[in-house]
Design a protein around this motif. Sequence first.
Motif, mmCIF file in Angstrom:
data_model
loop_
_atom_site.group_PDB
_atom_site.id
_atom_site.type_symbol
_atom_site.label_atom_id
_atom_site.label_comp_id
_atom_site.label_asym_id
_atom_site.label_seq_id
_atom_site.Cartn_x
_atom_site.Cartn_y
_atom_site.Cartn_z
ATOM 1 N N THR A 1 0.760 -1.098 -0.037
ATOM 2 C CA THR A 1 -0.222 -0.046 -0.041
ATOM 3 C C THR A 1 0.911 1.294 -0.007
ATOM 4 O OG1 THR A 1 -1.708 1.251 0.959
ATOM 5 C CG2 THR A 1 -0.161 0.002 2.553
ATOM 6 N N ASP A 2 0.234 2.589 -0.399
ATOM 7 C CA ASP A 2 1.016 3.527 -0.724
ATOM 8 C C ASP A 2 1.095 4.351 0.833
ATOM 9 O OD1 ASP A 2 0.896 6.700 -2.233
ATOM 10 O OD2 ASP A 2 2.694 5.493 -1.938
ATOM 11 N N LEU A 3 0.075 4.061 1.384
ATOM 12 C CA LEU A 3 -0.300 4.746 2.904
ATOM 13 C C LEU A 3 0.279 3.765 3.885
ATOM 14 C CD1 LEU A 3 -3.609 6.855 2.398
ATOM 15 C CD2 LEU A 3 -1.563 7.448 2.061
ATOM 16 N N ILE A 4 0.911 4.630 4.747
ATOM 17 C CA ILE A 4 1.664 4.012 5.949
ATOM 18 C C ILE A 4 1.047 4.562 7.266
ATOM 19 C CG2 ILE A 4 3.476 3.032 4.586
ATOM 20 C CD1 ILE A 4 5.250 5.007 5.598
ATOM 21 N N ASP A 5 1.269 3.831 8.302
ATOM 22 C CA ASP A 5 0.844 4.159 9.815
ATOM 23 C C ASP A 5 2.173 4.530 10.473
ATOM 24 O OD1 ASP A 5 1.531 1.887 10.152
ATOM 25 O OD2 ASP A 5 -0.432 1.131 11.146
ATOM 26 N N THR A 6 1.954 4.946 11.898
ATOM 27 C CA THR A 6 3.343 5.236 12.551
ATOM 28 C C THR A 6 3.886 3.978 12.675
ATOM 29 O OG1 THR A 6 1.973 6.973 13.484
ATOM 30 C CG2 THR A 6 3.915 6.536 14.694
ATOM 31 N N LYS A 7 3.162 3.081 12.920
ATOM 32 C CA LYS A 7 3.921 1.613 13.205
ATOM 33 C C LYS A 7 4.796 1.417 11.904
ATOM 34 C CE LYS A 7 3.285 -3.326 14.100
ATOM 35 N NZ LYS A 7 2.344 -4.176 13.882
ATOM 36 N N PRO B 1 7.101 15.149 6.720
ATOM 37 C CA PRO B 1 5.832 15.052 5.758
ATOM 38 C C PRO B 1 4.440 15.012 6.649
ATOM 39 C CG PRO B 1 7.445 13.519 4.912
ATOM 40 C CD PRO B 1 7.866 13.876 6.161
ATOM 41 N N LYS B 2 3.673 15.894 6.142
ATOM 42 C CA LYS B 2 2.312 16.127 6.800
ATOM 43 C C LYS B 2 1.565 14.724 6.312
ATOM 44 C CE LYS B 2 3.052 20.208 8.474
ATOM 45 N NZ LYS B 2 3.878 20.040 9.600
ATOM 46 N N PRO B 3 0.661 14.391 7.324
ATOM 47 C CA PRO B 3 -0.189 13.110 6.959
ATOM 48 C C PRO B 3 -1.142 13.377 6.032
ATOM 49 C CG PRO B 3 -0.546 13.874 9.242
ATOM 50 C CD PRO B 3 0.397 14.563 8.721
ATOM 51 N N VAL B 4 -1.356 12.344 5.076
ATOM 52 C CA VAL B 4 -2.825 12.788 4.146
ATOM 53 C C VAL B 4 -3.911 12.527 4.538
ATOM 54 C CG1 VAL B 4 -1.049 12.531 2.099
ATOM 55 C CG2 VAL B 4 -2.109 10.547 2.964
ATOM 56 N N VAL B 5 -3.976 11.602 5.622
ATOM 57 C CA VAL B 5 -4.928 11.280 6.319
ATOM 58 C C VAL B 5 -4.763 11.493 7.923
ATOM 59 C CG1 VAL B 5 -6.686 9.347 7.145
ATOM 60 C CG2 VAL B 5 -5.789 9.173 4.953
ATOM 61 N N ASN B 6 -5.692 12.584 8.353
ATOM 62 C CA ASN B 6 -5.404 12.731 9.839
ATOM 63 C C ASN B 6 -6.764 12.996 10.373
ATOM 64 O OD1 ASN B 6 -4.207 13.866 12.002
ATOM 65 N ND2 ASN B 6 -3.772 15.718 11.497
ATOM 66 N N LEU B 7 -7.318 11.814 10.823
ATOM 67 C CA LEU B 7 -8.784 11.726 11.749
ATOM 68 C C LEU B 7 -8.359 12.021 13.202
ATOM 69 C CD1 LEU B 7 -10.350 9.076 9.583
ATOM 70 C CD2 LEU B 7 -10.553 11.517 9.396
ATOM 71 N N TRP C 1 0.464 8.412 5.984
ATOM 72 C CA TRP C 1 1.491 9.204 5.208
ATOM 73 C C TRP C 1 1.690 8.303 3.956
ATOM 74 C CZ3 TRP C 1 1.649 8.678 10.362
ATOM 75 C CH2 TRP C 1 1.629 10.159 11.169
ATOM 76 N N ARG C 2 1.991 9.326 2.984
ATOM 77 C CA ARG C 2 2.603 8.134 1.783
ATOM 78 C C ARG C 2 3.988 7.829 1.922
ATOM 79 N NH1 ARG C 2 0.439 12.967 -0.353
ATOM 80 N NH2 ARG C 2 -1.540 12.668 -1.920
ATOM 81 N N ARG C 3 3.920 6.602 1.451
ATOM 82 C CA ARG C 3 5.078 5.928 1.790
ATOM 83 C C ARG C 3 6.251 6.703 0.991
ATOM 84 N NH1 ARG C 3 6.987 0.940 3.425
ATOM 85 N NH2 ARG C 3 4.675 0.084 3.327
ATOM 86 N N SER C 4 5.932 7.169 -0.092
ATOM 87 C CA SER C 4 7.176 7.872 -0.911
ATOM 88 C C SER C 4 7.676 9.056 -0.321
ATOM 89 C CB SER C 4 6.507 8.180 -2.153
ATOM 90 O OG SER C 4 5.417 8.987 -2.495
ATOM 91 N N ASP C 5 6.820 9.651 0.211
ATOM 92 C CA ASP C 5 7.139 11.023 1.130
ATOM 93 C C ASP C 5 7.807 10.745 2.288
ATOM 94 O OD1 ASP C 5 5.640 12.642 -0.562
ATOM 95 O OD2 ASP C 5 3.849 12.904 0.821
ATOM 96 N N VAL C 6 7.719 9.742 2.865
ATOM 97 C CA VAL C 6 8.456 9.449 4.109
ATOM 98 C C VAL C 6 9.718 8.932 3.732
ATOM 99 C CG1 VAL C 6 8.524 7.740 6.044
ATOM 100 C CG2 VAL C 6 6.485 8.882 5.631
ATOM 101 N N GLU C 7 9.689 7.902 2.676
ATOM 102 C CA GLU C 7 11.121 7.477 2.230
ATOM 103 C C GLU C 7 11.962 8.670 1.809
ATOM 104 O OE1 GLU C 7 9.855 4.905 -0.706
ATOM 105 O OE2 GLU C 7 9.637 3.071 0.751
ATOM 106 N N ARG C 8 11.408 9.379 1.053
ATOM 107 C CA ARG C 8 12.301 10.803 0.534
ATOM 108 C C ARG C 8 12.907 11.526 1.618
ATOM 109 N NH1 ARG C 8 8.419 13.085 -1.742
ATOM 110 N NH2 ARG C 8 8.098 11.797 -3.405
ATOM 111 N N TYR C 9 12.133 11.715 2.712
ATOM 112 C CA TYR C 9 12.257 12.627 3.959
ATOM 113 C C TYR C 9 13.581 11.631 4.590
ATOM 114 C CZ TYR C 9 12.358 14.353 8.607
ATOM 115 O OH TYR C 9 12.717 14.715 9.760
#
Length: 58
Positions: A2-8, A32-38, A45-53
Amino acid sequence: MTDLIDTKAIAEMIGCCRRHTTARVVTRHDFPKPVVNLSQKTRRWRRSDVERYLAKKR
């Protein structure tokens, strides 16, 4: 995968516990800011954003 990942998943990527990741990593102003923030427990977060960071930080 999946492209979206959680804190774990972020914690596993950087090799530390989820608690540290929540308190010290994802709250950084340059992270990176989360794309889902309920709620604090429902953030993704988008995996690609976190990997880039992480690549920039290494």
